[in-house]
Design a protein around this motif. Structure first.
Motif, PDB file in Angstrom:
ATOM      1  N   MET A 247     -15.564   9.661   4.298  1.00 30.86           N
ATOM      2  CA  MET A 247     -16.865   8.997   4.393  1.00 30.86           C
ATOM      3  C   MET A 247     -16.783   7.500   4.119  1.00 30.86           C
ATOM      4  O   MET A 247     -17.306   6.697   4.870  1.00 30.86           O
ATOM      5  CB  MET A 247     -17.843   9.612   3.382  1.00 30.86           C
TER       6      MET A 247
ATOM      7  N   LYS B 261     -25.469  11.206   2.462  1.00 30.97           N
ATOM      8  CA  LYS B 261     -24.687  10.795   3.633  1.00 30.97           C
ATOM      9  C   LYS B 261     -24.130  12.006   4.367  1.00 30.97           C
ATOM     10  O   LYS B 261     -24.038  12.009   5.583  1.00 30.97           O
ATOM     11  CB  LYS B 261     -23.559   9.844   3.229  1.00 30.97           C
ATOM     12  N   LEU B 262     -23.761  13.041   3.627  1.00 33.29           N
ATOM     13  CA  LEU B 262     -23.256  14.252   4.272  1.00 33.29           C
ATOM     14  C   LEU B 262     -24.320  14.890   5.149  1.00 33.29           C
ATOM     15  O   LEU B 262     -24.036  15.357   6.238  1.00 33.29           O
ATOM     16  CB  LEU B 262     -22.771  15.263   3.229  1.00 33.29           C
TER      17      LEU B 262
ATOM     18  N   SER C 295     -15.571  14.189   1.625  1.00 33.47           N
ATOM     19  CA  SER C 295     -16.492  13.402   0.823  1.00 33.47           C
ATOM     20  C   SER C 295     -16.436  13.770  -0.648  1.00 33.47           C
ATOM     21  O   SER C 295     -16.160  14.908  -0.999  1.00 33.47           O
ATOM     22  CB  SER C 295     -17.909  13.655   1.349  1.00 33.47           C
TER      23      SER C 295
ATOM     24  N   MET D 272     -16.129  16.249   7.787  1.00 29.99           N
ATOM     25  CA  MET D 272     -16.230  15.130   6.863  1.00 29.99           C
ATOM     26  C   MET D 272     -15.546  15.474   5.543  1.00 29.99           C
ATOM     27  O   MET D 272     -15.616  16.608   5.077  1.00 29.99           O
ATOM     28  CB  MET D 272     -17.697  14.767   6.609  1.00 29.99           C
TER      29      MET D 272
ATOM     30  N   ASP E 139     -17.300   2.908   8.259  1.00 27.74           N
ATOM     31  CA  ASP E 139     -17.385   4.128   7.459  1.00 27.74           C
ATOM     32  C   ASP E 139     -17.325   5.380   8.334  1.00 27.74           C
ATOM     33  O   ASP E 139     -17.344   5.308   9.565  1.00 27.74           O
ATOM     34  CB  ASP E 139     -18.626   4.121   6.565  1.00 27.74           C
ATOM     35  N   GLY E 140     -17.251   6.513   7.672  1.00 26.83           N
ATOM     36  CA  GLY E 140     -17.102   7.774   8.374  1.00 26.83           C
ATOM     37  C   GLY E 140     -18.277   8.137   9.254  1.00 26.83           C
ATOM     38  O   GLY E 140     -18.105   8.706  10.330  1.00 26.83           O
ATOM     39  N   LEU E 141     -19.488   7.810   8.826  1.00 24.27           N
ATOM     40  CA  LEU E 141     -20.665   8.149   9.621  1.00 24.27           C
ATOM     41  C   LEU E 141     -20.664   7.398  10.956  1.00 24.27           C
ATOM     42  O   LEU E 141     -20.897   7.996  12.012  1.00 24.27           O
ATOM     43  CB  LEU E 141     -21.951   7.857   8.842  1.00 24.27           C
TER      44      LEU E 141
ATOM     45  N   GLN F  71     -21.989  12.054  -2.574  1.00 23.38           N
ATOM     46  CA  GLN F  71     -22.390  11.508  -1.282  1.00 23.38           C
ATOM     47  C   GLN F  71     -23.209  12.510  -0.465  1.00 23.38           C
ATOM     48  O   GLN F  71     -23.172  12.514   0.757  1.00 23.38           O
ATOM     49  CB  GLN F  71     -21.145  11.071  -0.504  1.00 23.38           C
TER      50      GLN F  71
ATOM     51  N   CYS G 216     -24.378  13.103   8.303  1.00 26.67           N
ATOM     52  CA  CYS G 216     -23.217  13.457   9.127  1.00 26.67           C
ATOM     53  C   CYS G 216     -23.427  14.790   9.832  1.00 26.67           C
ATOM     54  O   CYS G 216     -23.117  14.914  11.019  1.00 26.67           O
ATOM     55  CB  CYS G 216     -21.952  13.496   8.271  1.00 26.67           C
TER      56      CYS G 216
END
Length: 119
Positions: free
Chosen positions: A54, A88-89, A81, A79, A60-62, A85, A92
């Motif tokens: 992430m 944010k997950l 993480s 993902m 960033d990962g997103l 987070q 995603c």
């Protein structure tokens, strides 16, 4: 073939994921340290699965997830993480991530994960 792209800015995390993935029968086709590298390597290798951190430098990962899924809506991205987070997950998952691995992860749990997704 079970080809994997590992994306994480931490070398130790990439090494641990790679070791467990290989044990589960995966071939690691490439490793990336940021989202920009991840996109380029995804397009070059078209792996069956991507593990995507992430929080990384440059992208960033997103954002990398969104770009990879725009390139290939069928891309299988998981993902990676830290527990803190969760918001944010959720983003995603809503943007096409198929699953997530929480850091720090248990080796046996990660091995079972890779075995479950092996084709």
């Amino acid at each position: 073939m079970n080809r994997l792209l590992i994306v994480d800015d931490a070398l130790i995390m990439r090494m641990k994921i790679k070791e467990i993935a290989v044990q589960a029968g995966w071939t690691v086709v490439a490793e990336a340290t940021n989202g920009e590298e991840a996109i380029a390597l995804y397009e070059k290798h078209l792996p069956e699965l991507v593990t995507l951190d992430m929080i990384m430098p440059k992208m960033d990962g997103l954002m990398a997830l969104k770009t990879i899924r725009d390139y290939n809506p069928q891309a299988q991205v998981v993902m990676v993480s830290a527990v803190d987070q969760k918001e944010k997950l959720k983003d995603c998952i809503m943007n096409g991530a198929m699953d997530f691995i929480v850091k720090p992860f248990d080796s046996d749990r990660l091995l079972a994960f890779f075995e479950r997704y092996r084709k």
